[in-house]
Design an enzyme around this catalytic site. Sequence first.
Site, PDB file in Angstrom:
ATOM      1  N   PRO A 266       0.818  -1.219   0.000  1.00 42.89           N
ATOM      2  CA  PRO A 266       0.000   0.000   0.000  1.00 42.89           C
ATOM      3  C   PRO A 266       0.854   1.271   0.000  1.00 42.89           C
ATOM      4  O   PRO A 266       0.543   2.227  -0.692  1.00 42.89           O
ATOM      5  CB  PRO A 266      -0.816  -0.100   1.293  1.00 42.89           C
ATOM      6  CG  PRO A 266      -0.763  -1.524   1.705  1.00 42.89           C
ATOM      7  CD  PRO A 266       0.421  -2.158   1.058  1.00 42.89           C
TER       8      PRO A 266
ATOM      9  N   SER B 160       6.823   2.621  -6.596  1.00 41.75           N
ATOM     10  CA  SER B 160       8.063   2.796  -7.367  1.00 41.75           C
ATOM     11  C   SER B 160       9.296   2.707  -6.476  1.00 41.75           C
ATOM     12  O   SER B 160      10.357   2.240  -6.903  1.00 41.75           O
ATOM     13  CB  SER B 160       8.037   4.160  -8.057  1.00 41.75           C
ATOM     14  OG  SER B 160       6.894   4.284  -8.853  1.00 41.75           O
TER      15      SER B 160
ATOM     16  N   GLN C  81      -9.424   5.654 -33.405  1.00 43.86           N
ATOM     17  CA  GLN C  81      -9.936   6.812 -34.165  1.00 43.86           C
ATOM     18  C   GLN C  81     -10.319   6.394 -35.588  1.00 43.86           C
ATOM     19  O   GLN C  81     -11.355   6.822 -36.109  1.00 43.86           O
ATOM     20  CB  GLN C  81      -8.851   7.904 -34.183  1.00 43.86           C
ATOM     21  CG  GLN C  81      -9.372   9.272 -34.536  1.00 43.86           C
ATOM     22  CD  GLN C  81     -10.322   9.834 -33.464  1.00 43.86           C
ATOM     23  OE1 GLN C  81     -10.370   9.332 -32.349  1.00 43.86           O
ATOM     24  NE2 GLN C  81     -11.085  10.836 -33.820  1.00 43.86           N
TER      25      GLN C  81
ATOM     26  N   GLU D 192       5.700  -2.856 -13.737  1.00 44.80           N
ATOM     27  CA  GLU D 192       7.138  -3.177 -13.907  1.00 44.80           C
ATOM     28  C   GLU D 192       7.961  -1.893 -14.083  1.00 44.80           C
ATOM     29  O   GLU D 192       8.929  -1.857 -14.833  1.00 44.80           O
ATOM     30  CB  GLU D 192       7.378  -4.117 -15.097  1.00 44.80           C
ATOM     31  CG  GLU D 192       6.478  -5.307 -15.210  1.00 44.80           C
ATOM     32  CD  GLU D 192       6.524  -6.238 -14.017  1.00 44.80           C
ATOM     33  OE1 GLU D 192       7.390  -6.026 -13.129  1.00 44.80           O
ATOM     34  OE2 GLU D 192       5.705  -7.169 -13.960  1.00 44.80           O
TER      35      GLU D 192
ATOM     36  N   THR E  93       7.034   2.457 -13.851  1.00 48.21           N
ATOM     37  CA  THR E  93       6.275   3.404 -14.682  1.00 48.21           C
ATOM     38  C   THR E  93       7.210   4.037 -15.726  1.00 48.21           C
ATOM     39  O   THR E  93       8.436   3.915 -15.631  1.00 48.21           O
ATOM     40  CB  THR E  93       5.701   4.538 -13.803  1.00 48.21           C
ATOM     41  OG1 THR E  93       6.810   5.245 -13.221  1.00 48.21           O
ATOM     42  CG2 THR E  93       4.796   4.012 -12.705  1.00 48.21           C
TER      43      THR E  93
HETATM   44  C1  LIG Z   1      -2.608  -4.361 -13.190  1.00 48.30           C
HETATM   45  C2  LIG Z   1      -1.384  -4.278 -12.335  1.00 48.30           C
HETATM   46  C3  LIG Z   1      -0.657  -5.426 -12.060  1.00 48.30           C
HETATM   47  C4  LIG Z   1       0.464  -5.373 -11.248  1.00 48.30           C
HETATM   48  N1  LIG Z   1       1.138  -6.534 -10.933  1.00 48.30           N
HETATM   49  C5  LIG Z   1       2.089  -6.511  -9.975  1.00 48.30           C
HETATM   50  C6  LIG Z   1       2.666  -7.727  -9.487  1.00 48.30           C
HETATM   51  O1  LIG Z   1       2.388  -8.831  -9.976  1.00 48.30           O
HETATM   52  N2  LIG Z   1       3.546  -7.669  -8.466  1.00 48.30           N
HETATM   53  C7  LIG Z   1       3.899  -6.461  -7.896  1.00 48.30           C
HETATM   54  O2  LIG Z   1       4.700  -6.485  -6.965  1.00 48.30           O
HETATM   55  N3  LIG Z   1       3.383  -5.309  -8.340  1.00 48.30           N
HETATM   56  C8  LIG Z   1       2.486  -5.292  -9.349  1.00 48.30           C
HETATM   57  N4  LIG Z   1       1.934  -4.117  -9.796  1.00 48.30           N
HETATM   58  C9  LIG Z   1       2.344  -2.858  -9.180  1.00 48.30           C
HETATM   59  C10 LIG Z   1       3.096  -1.935 -10.122  1.00 48.30           C
HETATM   60  O3  LIG Z   1       4.379  -2.436 -10.377  1.00 48.30           O
HETATM   61  C11 LIG Z   1       3.062  -0.532  -9.492  1.00 48.30           C
HETATM   62  O4  LIG Z   1       1.732  -0.057  -9.611  1.00 48.30           O
HETATM   63  C12 LIG Z   1       4.049   0.409 -10.143  1.00 48.30           C
HETATM   64  O5  LIG Z   1       5.372   0.015  -9.900  1.00 48.30           O
HETATM   65  C13 LIG Z   1       3.852   1.847  -9.655  1.00 48.30           C
HETATM   66  O6  LIG Z   1       3.743   1.920  -8.267  1.00 48.30           O
HETATM   67  P1  LIG Z   1       2.498   2.720  -7.613  1.00 48.30           P
HETATM   68  O7  LIG Z   1       1.263   2.247  -8.285  1.00 48.30           O
HETATM   69  O8  LIG Z   1       2.556   2.583  -6.146  1.00 48.30           O
HETATM   70  O9  LIG Z   1       2.719   4.216  -8.033  1.00 48.30           O
HETATM   71  P2  LIG Z   1       3.656   5.294  -7.280  1.00 48.30           P
HETATM   72  O10 LIG Z   1       5.019   4.746  -7.092  1.00 48.30           O
HETATM   73  O11 LIG Z   1       2.943   5.811  -6.089  1.00 48.30           O
HETATM   74  O12 LIG Z   1       3.719   6.431  -8.389  1.00 48.30           O
HETATM   75  C14 LIG Z   1       2.636   7.319  -8.623  1.00 48.30           C
HETATM   76  C15 LIG Z   1       3.061   8.287  -9.723  1.00 48.30           C
HETATM   77  O13 LIG Z   1       4.252   8.999  -9.305  1.00 48.30           O
HETATM   78  C16 LIG Z   1       5.290   8.806 -10.235  1.00 48.30           C
HETATM   79  N5  LIG Z   1       6.565   8.776  -9.551  1.00 48.30           N
HETATM   80  C17 LIG Z   1       6.947   8.047  -8.489  1.00 48.30           C
HETATM   81  N6  LIG Z   1       8.222   8.287  -8.172  1.00 48.30           N
HETATM   82  C18 LIG Z   1       8.683   9.196  -9.074  1.00 48.30           C
HETATM   83  C19 LIG Z   1       9.927   9.840  -9.301  1.00 48.30           C
HETATM   84  N7  LIG Z   1      10.985   9.590  -8.527  1.00 48.30           N
HETATM   85  N8  LIG Z   1      10.018  10.714 -10.316  1.00 48.30           N
HETATM   86  C20 LIG Z   1       8.962  10.975 -11.110  1.00 48.30           C
HETATM   87  N9  LIG Z   1       7.753  10.396 -10.949  1.00 48.30           N
HETATM   88  C21 LIG Z   1       7.619   9.512  -9.957  1.00 48.30           C
HETATM   89  C22 LIG Z   1       4.970   7.487 -10.921  1.00 48.30           C
HETATM   90  O14 LIG Z   1       5.597   7.387 -12.178  1.00 48.30           O
HETATM   91  C23 LIG Z   1       3.465   7.573 -11.023  1.00 48.30           C
HETATM   92  O15 LIG Z   1       3.123   8.368 -12.134  1.00 48.30           O
HETATM   93  C24 LIG Z   1       0.860  -4.140 -10.689  1.00 48.30           C
HETATM   94  C25 LIG Z   1       0.133  -2.969 -10.980  1.00 48.30           C
HETATM   95  C26 LIG Z   1      -0.973  -3.033 -11.791  1.00 48.30           C
HETATM   96  C27 LIG Z   1      -1.745  -1.779 -12.074  1.00 48.30           C
END
Ligand SMILES: Cc1cc2nc3c(=O)[nH]c(=O)nc-3n(C[C@H](O)[C@H](O)[C@H](O)COP(=O)(O)OP(=O)(O)OC[C@H]3O[C@@H](n4cnc5c(N)ncnc54)[C@H](O)[C@@H]3O)c2cc1C
Length: 394
Positions: A127, A131, A336, A363, A365
Amino acid sequence: MDLTLPSEDLAWKARAKAFAESVLFPHELELETAGKLTRATKNALRRAVVEHGFHGVNHAREVGGQGCTQMQQTLINEELGKATGALWAVVWHPAVPLKHGTPEQIRDFLTPSCLGRRRACVAVTEPDTGSDTSLIATKAMRRGDRYVIDGEKWFVTSGDEADYVIVHAIVDGDPALPTLFLVDRDTPGLSIKREPKFTHTYVFGHPEFQFKGVEVGADRVLGGVGQGLELTKDWFVEARLQIAANCLGAAIRAFELANDWATKRVQFGGPIRRHQAIEFMLADMAVEIMAAKSMIYRVAWEIDQGIDRKVAHARASVIKLHASEMAGRVLDKAVQIFGGRGYMRENPVERLNRDVRVDRIWEGTSEIQRMIIGGQLGKRGTDLFTGWYQAPGT
Ligand SMILES: Cc1cc2nc3c(=O)[nH]c(=O)nc-3n(C[C@H](O)[C@H](O)[C@H](O)COP(=O)(O)OP(=O)(O)OC[C@H]3O[C@@H](n4cnc5c(N)ncnc54)[C@H](O)[C@@H]3O)c2cc1C
């Protein structure tokens, strides 16, 4: 320079194309309409993967895999990526860190996973940890020769199907000891908390897991205490290469469908492709796909030549970033060109458009890929990206 693909590689590609079209595509609408596949269909697909020889393409033959090169895996993933609903995920790729298992772990986890008798999911995200993996809070406290794991993991892809979880936890709460553990799904204290819905219709779920006093033996540590981040990096690299190839396949399918439609659809006295606005969209799609394919195949080839692991890491970020953003642009144009029909769920283009959105998020962003690329640029200079492969000794 010889850019031809060997006949063995082309044979893998042809088999993957036939598999996608004859085994996966027929289930696309059923999956989209019902939101999931029946147990009988999933079992039939699992058997089909083995019958067609796609089990464990990313692992060596000695451990039960197919021993495919990176180029062969890329060609396979490109074809499978054309299927909507992420049906490509029915073809399992046991997580690459399993290669670092003990002989017993290879026997009990990796080999049965290659053969389709077991299935893993990988649980890193939490939670409060996305990243920034240094924030991982799931703890594995040592109790004699056992570990007790507590924490919560989110977005665990295939967690609903898996019979074991590769979980990333911090030993004794010490951030210097990130570690992977192999946890059987039926271990007491491990439960699914929630199964949220997502934008895409994905063939499996992405549940949230709770670990409450989950006890495992020291024999369930994968690759050594403190090795978690390094092993997870390998997993990211492999997953990024796969995503790039899947995105390429999705873009190609959408491009082909949009191109056919632009020929068939008549408005204002002729096929819509005769309107330059449409023709230019098709031209841009062609260029985008050609550029992405050139990059992706090049990187796969370089990895097969044995390029340095860190270079491969940087390259994987480049192609994951480029291919996922390329697929977003190509899919948007395809929708489109189809007009209202591009917004109907019965159209593969509509489904692919939703499917590829997550490729800019999971994997790592797009922003994280840019951070990796920018960091490597600072450390190693421009040549890493502007240079060309040099054979050892040249
Ligand atoms: C459908 C789906 C399947 C997934 N499967 C798995 C899985 O099997 N196992 C697993 O462990 N995880 C899994 N994930 C998790 C996924 O890897 C994370 O959602 C992803 O790494 C981003 O983390 P977050 O969602 O917490 O976003 P955050 O890290 O909170 O980021 C939010 C926003 O801030 C930006 N951001 C963060 N840090 C920076 C920075 N330093 N500079 C600029 N921008 C930044 C991000 O790019 C993003 O736009 C899955 C996610 C989804 C949606």
